[in-house]
Design an enzyme around this catalytic site. Structure first.
Site, PDB file in Angstrom:
ATOM      1  N   TYR A  17      95.718  82.697  21.326  1.00 53.20           N
ATOM      2  CA  TYR A  17      95.198  82.528  22.683  1.00 53.20           C
ATOM      3  C   TYR A  17      95.695  83.664  23.581  1.00 53.20           C
ATOM      4  O   TYR A  17      94.932  84.280  24.317  1.00 53.20           O
ATOM      5  CB  TYR A  17      95.604  81.161  23.233  1.00 53.20           C
ATOM      6  CG  TYR A  17      95.290  80.968  24.697  1.00 53.20           C
ATOM      7  CD1 TYR A  17      93.972  80.861  25.132  1.00 53.20           C
ATOM      8  CD2 TYR A  17      96.306  80.914  25.646  1.00 53.20           C
ATOM      9  CE1 TYR A  17      93.674  80.693  26.485  1.00 53.20           C
ATOM     10  CE2 TYR A  17      96.015  80.745  26.996  1.00 53.20           C
ATOM     11  CZ  TYR A  17      94.697  80.644  27.398  1.00 53.20           C
ATOM     12  OH  TYR A  17      94.411  80.495  28.731  1.00 53.20           O
ATOM     13  N   GLU A  39      92.032  73.637  32.939  1.00 58.36           N
ATOM     14  CA  GLU A  39      93.169  73.766  33.857  1.00 58.36           C
ATOM     15  C   GLU A  39      93.358  72.482  34.666  1.00 58.36           C
ATOM     16  O   GLU A  39      94.482  72.079  34.937  1.00 58.36           O
ATOM     17  CB  GLU A  39      92.995  74.963  34.789  1.00 58.36           C
ATOM     18  CG  GLU A  39      93.130  76.315  34.108  1.00 58.36           C
ATOM     19  CD  GLU A  39      94.519  76.641  33.593  1.00 58.36           C
ATOM     20  OE1 GLU A  39      95.506  75.947  33.921  1.00 58.36           O
ATOM     21  OE2 GLU A  39      94.628  77.620  32.824  1.00 58.36           O
ATOM     22  N   TRP A  47     100.437  73.502  28.811  1.00 60.83           N
ATOM     23  CA  TRP A  47      99.214  74.170  28.373  1.00 60.83           C
ATOM     24  C   TRP A  47      99.033  74.005  26.867  1.00 60.83           C
ATOM     25  O   TRP A  47      97.916  73.913  26.371  1.00 60.83           O
ATOM     26  CB  TRP A  47      99.216  75.647  28.774  1.00 60.83           C
ATOM     27  CG  TRP A  47      97.939  76.317  28.403  1.00 60.83           C
ATOM     28  CD1 TRP A  47      97.777  77.332  27.500  1.00 60.83           C
ATOM     29  CD2 TRP A  47      96.607  76.029  28.883  1.00 60.83           C
ATOM     30  NE1 TRP A  47      96.446  77.678  27.405  1.00 60.83           N
ATOM     31  CE2 TRP A  47      95.711  76.896  28.244  1.00 60.83           C
ATOM     32  CE3 TRP A  47      96.092  75.104  29.791  1.00 60.83           C
ATOM     33  CZ2 TRP A  47      94.346  76.870  28.474  1.00 60.83           C
ATOM     34  CZ3 TRP A  47      94.741  75.085  30.029  1.00 60.83           C
ATOM     35  CH2 TRP A  47      93.882  75.964  29.371  1.00 60.83           C
TER      36      TRP A  47
END
Length: 188
Positions: A17, A39, A47
């Site tokens: 990522y 988000e 995350w």
């Protein structure tokens, strides 16, 4: 061995990522909406939790197709609340349905969601020069302004911390540390 931002060293998924997506300037409306949804779900969570469930989110939310999401009814919301593969938070699920409608409205009003989002950075990448990750702030005047405007325009779950993380993710802010190999590869 490549020097990376240390936050991504926890797993291969995180490294991938970081190396391929995080901080790359993104201008595709549908992907910008996807990141906004993710988000928003991340609020209060790590995350890595969201990244590990990303594919399940794609399946559950019809590949983040806002035109489909706006038509979700109570039956679909009940299905999402019972989907153990995603974050089962009614407020966040309802906010996603609401944000899909707002996204479509903004997209029509501005001609694209890209124009709307990138206006907050004057249509350019803000390239910071942080030596360590401890130097990176959780918010900025830009994320404060963005959060205020998104809320005014009807979006939910878009506080300033979420907006700052969003700006980083979509490459509107380059917050790779200066020693990271990606620092000079992304943005301007």
């Amino acid at each position: 061995m490549k020097k990376r931002c240390s936050w991504c060293e926890g797993s291969d998924l995180y490294r991938s990522y970081h190396d391929k997506e995080w901080g790359m300037p993104l201008h595709d409306d549908d992907k910008l909406f996807e990141f906004l949804v993710l988000e928003s779900f991340q609020a209060g969570l790590s995350w890595s939790t969201i990244l590990n469930k990303r594919e399940a989110f794609r399946l559950a939310f019809d590949d983040f197709d806002a035109a489909k999401i706006v038509n979700y009814n109570e039956e679909k919301i009940f299905e999402l609340l019972n989907n153990a593969h995603i974050i089962r938070n009614r407020l966040k699920i309802n906010a996603t349905v609401h944000n899909a409608e707002t996204y479509l409205h903004i997209k029509k009003k501005y001609g694209s969601f890209d124009k709307y989002i990138w206006q907050f950075t004057d249509f350019k990448v803000i390239k910071n020069a942080w030596s360590t990750e401890d130097d990176i702030p959780p918010t900025s005047p830009v994320s404060d302004k963005m959060s205020k405007q998104l809320k005014k325009d009807g979006f939910k779950f878009v506080g300033t911390t979420i907006c700052y993380a969003y700006l980083q993710a979509i490459g509107a802010v380059n917050d790779h540390i200066t020693s990271c190999f990606r620092y000079h590869e992304v943005g301007v």
